[in-house]
Structure formats: structure tokens, C-alpha cells
Design a protein around this motif. Structure first.
Motif, PDB file in Angstrom:
ATOM      1  N   PRO A 103     -82.248 137.016  98.174  1.00  0.00           N
ATOM      2  CA  PRO A 103     -81.967 135.770  98.885  1.00  0.00           C
ATOM      3  C   PRO A 103     -83.186 134.848  98.959  1.00  0.00           C
ATOM      4  O   PRO A 103     -84.319 135.307  99.139  1.00  0.00           O
ATOM      5  N   ALA A 104     -82.935 133.555  98.808  1.00  0.00           N
ATOM      6  CA  ALA A 104     -84.008 132.568  98.964  1.00  0.00           C
ATOM      7  C   ALA A 104     -84.383 132.455 100.432  1.00  0.00           C
ATOM      8  O   ALA A 104     -83.518 132.458 101.313  1.00  0.00           O
ATOM      9  N   GLN A 105     -85.680 132.339 100.687  1.00  0.00           N
ATOM     10  CA  GLN A 105     -86.165 132.191 102.050  1.00  0.00           C
ATOM     11  C   GLN A 105     -86.175 130.727 102.504  1.00  0.00           C
ATOM     12  O   GLN A 105     -86.315 130.449 103.697  1.00  0.00           O
ATOM     13  N   ALA A 106     -86.035 129.808 101.550  1.00  0.00           N
ATOM     14  CA  ALA A 106     -85.986 128.375 101.862  1.00  0.00           C
ATOM     15  C   ALA A 106     -85.348 127.653 100.690  1.00  0.00           C
ATOM     16  O   ALA A 106     -85.402 128.120  99.547  1.00  0.00           O
ATOM     17  N   TRP A 107     -84.725 126.507 100.999  1.00  0.00           N
ATOM     18  CA  TRP A 107     -84.129 125.635  99.985  1.00  0.00           C
ATOM     19  C   TRP A 107     -84.785 124.267 100.073  1.00  0.00           C
ATOM     20  O   TRP A 107     -84.870 123.679 101.158  1.00  0.00           O
ATOM     21  N   LEU A 108     -85.244 123.763  98.925  1.00  0.00           N
ATOM     22  CA  LEU A 108     -85.797 122.415  98.836  1.00  0.00           C
ATOM     23  C   LEU A 108     -84.851 121.585  97.986  1.00  0.00           C
ATOM     24  O   LEU A 108     -84.532 121.952  96.856  1.00  0.00           O
ATOM     25  N   VAL A 109     -84.406 120.453  98.525  1.00  0.00           N
ATOM     26  CA  VAL A 109     -83.342 119.673  97.886  1.00  0.00           C
ATOM     27  C   VAL A 109     -83.902 118.365  97.348  1.00  0.00           C
ATOM     28  O   VAL A 109     -84.557 117.608  98.069  1.00  0.00           O
ATOM     29  N   CYS A 110     -83.605 118.108  96.068  1.00  0.00           N
ATOM     30  CA  CYS A 110     -83.959 116.831  95.457  1.00  0.00           C
ATOM     31  C   CYS A 110     -82.684 116.201  94.888  1.00  0.00           C
ATOM     32  O   CYS A 110     -81.603 116.758  94.976  1.00  0.00           O
ATOM     33  N   GLY A 111     -82.842 115.021  94.289  1.00  0.00           N
ATOM     34  CA  GLY A 111     -81.686 114.322  93.751  1.00  0.00           C
ATOM     35  C   GLY A 111     -81.017 113.461  94.802  1.00  0.00           C
ATOM     36  O   GLY A 111     -81.319 113.523  95.999  1.00  0.00           O
ATOM     37  N   GLY A 112     -80.078 112.641  94.343  1.00  0.00           N
ATOM     38  CA  GLY A 112     -79.417 111.689  95.236  1.00  0.00           C
ATOM     39  C   GLY A 112     -78.645 112.332  96.369  1.00  0.00           C
ATOM     40  O   GLY A 112     -78.468 111.734  97.431  1.00  0.00           O
ATOM     41  N   GLY A 113     -78.176 113.571  96.160  1.00  0.00           N
ATOM     42  CA  GLY A 113     -77.372 114.224  97.186  1.00  0.00           C
ATOM     43  C   GLY A 113     -78.089 114.445  98.492  1.00  0.00           C
ATOM     44  O   GLY A 113     -77.463 114.558  99.551  1.00  0.00           O
ATOM     45  N   ARG A 114     -79.426 114.501  98.449  1.00  0.00           N
ATOM     46  CA  ARG A 114     -80.155 114.763  99.689  1.00  0.00           C
ATOM     47  C   ARG A 114     -80.097 113.558 100.637  1.00  0.00           C
ATOM     48  O   ARG A 114     -80.437 113.679 101.822  1.00  0.00           O
TER      49      ARG A 114
END
Length: 363
Positions: free
Chosen positions: A283-294
Motif C-alpha cells: 500500500p502507498a503511504q501517500a498520494w500526490l495528485v497532478c493534472g487537471g483533476g486535482r
């Protein structure tokens, strides 16, 4: 030693415009980021561009769209140089992704329009384009290609940053890069990103996006439609895997109100991303979001609810979330010039690490 400036250009499946970004880098290290900008497409051109998706239309019209697309990219380069107070002589290479209009890796076919030779002529800078063909011809998925750039960014985070970590790009299609504690990579498309939501807003409201998730916020999720959307066989496939932008369609939601349809399609994007967790080695301990969806708070809230880890935009760690993909193709162009791999068995399912790109010399 610091590298030379490189420019990256990206026109994503949302077809909203050209992103252009400068980085100072070499083939293995990023030294600093320069300015970035976005040049939106006018509605008439966007309509012509989207009409080519699937490789549809007469070849002469596709060629005309390709020429116009390339000219718009050249203007973006000119404007970026002006903003940075640089000249073409200061730039080592332009990484020109072009526009994906067809992607069928099982058929070993992918098609990104964009005339690299013309762009080199118009800008006076060497251009690398056609990043995906080598990978697809060798049996890879041809996407996503940005994981090696994501890894370079994550490796530069402060000591003690969480690992494993997931870098999620929500463009027209959403893709994720999982980076393990030992630096190992896994990457794949998770499913729809903004494409279905954008198409729904365009069809029902005449707007290219559900700005701020305003429609979805007023609607209710239809759980039956959501379950049917999630029954698509793509979600049972092993990773790595990739999608064409038009692999999914919103017709299952056509009987819903505009607001309920937007809410359900937004939930579909979030739920399909959450399904990706089951494909991670750990499992990932954190998610970093890029792109227009953020920029869609309803979508970001839905991700926070469905993912058992902190979720935040990449700007929170000092990255430019709007420029990231453009920056990536500048970096990939430098790796292409050096003959280094752009894709790997764990990122595109290609049989061995694979370089790519076609060089077009200026002049």
C-alpha cells in the motif's frame, strides 16, 4: 554539472490546449525548473482536434489538423522563450508529445499527430517526438511514459518522505506511478480521468469542464450505474496496462439528470483509481495528485474518502502540477538523446527497458 535548458510540450487527451515548460536537466538529473505556460485551444480548433480521435476522418483533414496543431505548439514555444528571456540557441531540445488520437497497444498501434520536422523548422530548435512507437512495437503498452520522471522528482524529496508513494496524474485518462521503498517502479493507467466528466459537461451544458465540480456537487451518485461502469473488464486486467481515451463512454448515465450524471461519473473516476490499490505490491503511504483533476474539489474529496492514505496536490511538495507532464517530456527528450530507457517492464509491460523518440534537427 548543470545541464542545458530543455522545453517540454504536452497536449493531453482533454484537448484543452498546449502546456509548455522549461527545465534545466541532463539525462539523469533535474537541476531546476523554469517558467511554464498554457496556451488554450480555441473552441473551433478543439472541435476539429477531437473529431480526429480514433483515427476518424479523412486523412487530408487529419493532416491539416496536425499542421495546425504543430503551429500552435510553435507559438507556445515562442511565448515561453519570451517569458524566460531565452533564445532558441539556449535550448538543447524540445520534447514534443503531440496529440494522441488512437492508442491500441494490443494491436501494436499508437498514433500521436504532430509534425516534429515542421516544429524544428518553425522554432529553430532540435525536436524529439514519437515517444511511444518503439515501446508499442516491442509489445509494450506505450503508456504511461512519465514514471521515470516521477521517480526523479520523488528521489529529490526531503529525507523521510513517505514510501511507498503513489504519484497520480488525472488528465483525460488517469495513471499512477507507484514508487517502492527501494525505488522500484510500477505504473499503469487506472481508468478514466477527466474525459467522461468533461464530455458530459460539454454535451449537457456546453462547457468543456465541470468547473470546480459544480455539477457533481449538486448531484447524487447512482450506485447501479456506478457498479455497471466498474464492471468493465479493464479493471480485472493485470498491471501494467493502458487505455485509449475513448475506451469508456458515459451512455450508461444518459438517463440521469445532468447533476446526477456528473456526480456518478466523478465517483467512477475516484472508484477506478481506488481499485488500483489492489495492484500495488504494498500500500502507498501517500498520494500526490497532478493534472487537471486535482482542481476538482469533488473529485479530490472522493479520493480522500476512498483511499486509505493522505491525498494532496503535488504543489504541496513544491512541484508545478499544471506543468508536470510538459516537464516530463522535456526530460524524456534528454533521455532519448542519450539513448537511455524511457519505459520499463514494470511501467508499460515492454519486454526490456526501451528507449524511444525520433530526432528532428533544426535547420
Amino acid at each position: 554539472m548543470p545541464g542545458k535548458w530543455a522545453i517540454g510540450l504536452m497536449s493531453g487527451t482533454s484537448a484543452d490546449g498546449v502546456d509548455a515548460a522549461l527545465i534545466e536537466a541532463d539525462a539523469e538529473a533535474i537541476y531546476r525548473f523554469g517558467p511554464a505556460l498554457s496556451e488554450p485551444y480555441d473552441p473551433a480548433f478543439r472541435q476539429r482536434l477531437v473529431a480526429t480521435y480514433g483515427g476518424k476522418g479523412a486523412l487530408d483533414e487529419i493532416a491539416a489538423v496536425e499542421r495546425d496543431l504543430t503551429q500552435r505548439h510553435a507559438v507556445a514555444v515562442q511565448h515561453l522563450l519570451e517569458r524566460a528571456k531565452l533564445t532558441p540557441a539556449d535550448i538543447k531540445v524540445v520534447g514534443f508529445h503531440g496529440q494522441t488520437i488512437f492508442h491500441a497497444p494490443k494491436e501494436r498501434r499508437t498514433w500521436q499527430i504532430g509534425d516534429g520536422a515542421l516544429l524544428a523548422q518553425l522554432t529553430g530548435i532540435d525536436v524529439v517526438n514519437d515517444f511511444r512507437s518503439n515501446d508499442v512495437a516491442a509489445g509494450g503498452q506505450g503508456a504511461p511514459l512519465v514514471p521515470i520522471f516521477h521517480k526523479a522528482l520523488v528521489d529529490a524529496l526531503p529525507a523521510g518522505s513517505p514510501r511507498p508513494i503513489a504519484v497520480l496524474n488525472i488528465g483525460g485518462v488517469a495513471n499512477v506511478t507507484w514508487i517502492g521503498r527501494d525505488g522500484s517502479l510500477l505504473a499503469f493507467d487506472t481508468g478514466p480521468g477527466n474525459a467522461l466528466i468533461d464530455d458530459w459537461a460539454q454535451r449537457h451544458e456546453g462547457r468543456p469542464v465541470d468547473l470546480g465540480g459544480a455539477l457533481a456537487k449538486k448531484g447524487r451518485i447512482d450506485e447501479d450505474v456506478l457498479a455497471r461502469l466498474l464492471s468493465h473488464p479493464f479493471f480485472d486486467a493485470k498491471a501494467p496496462k493502458s487505455l485509449d481515451r475513448n475506451a469508456f463512454h458515459s451512455k450508461l448515465a444518459d438517463h440521469l439528470s445532468v447533476e446526477d450524471g456528473a456526480a456518478t461519473l466523478t465517483a467512477f473516476t475516484a472508484a477506478s483509481i481506488a481499485r488500483a490499490v489492489y495492484l500495488f505490491p504494498e500500500p502507498a503511504q501517500a498520494w500526490l495528485v497532478c493534472g487537471g483533476g486535482r482542481h476538482n474539489p469533488v473529485l479530490m474529496d472522493a479520493l480522500e474518502e476512498r483511499l486509505d492514505a493522505p491525498v494532496k496536490g503535488v504543489n504541496d511538495v513544491g512541484w508545478d502540477g499544471d506543468a508536470l507532464e510538459a516537464q516530463a517530456f522535456a526530460y524524456l527528450a534528454l533521455r532519448s538523446l542519450a539513448g537511455l530507457p524511457l519505459s520499463y517492464p514494470t511501467t508499460t509491460a515492454v519486454p526490456q527497458p526501451m528507449t524511444g523518440g525520433a530526432l528532428h534537427k533544426a535547420g
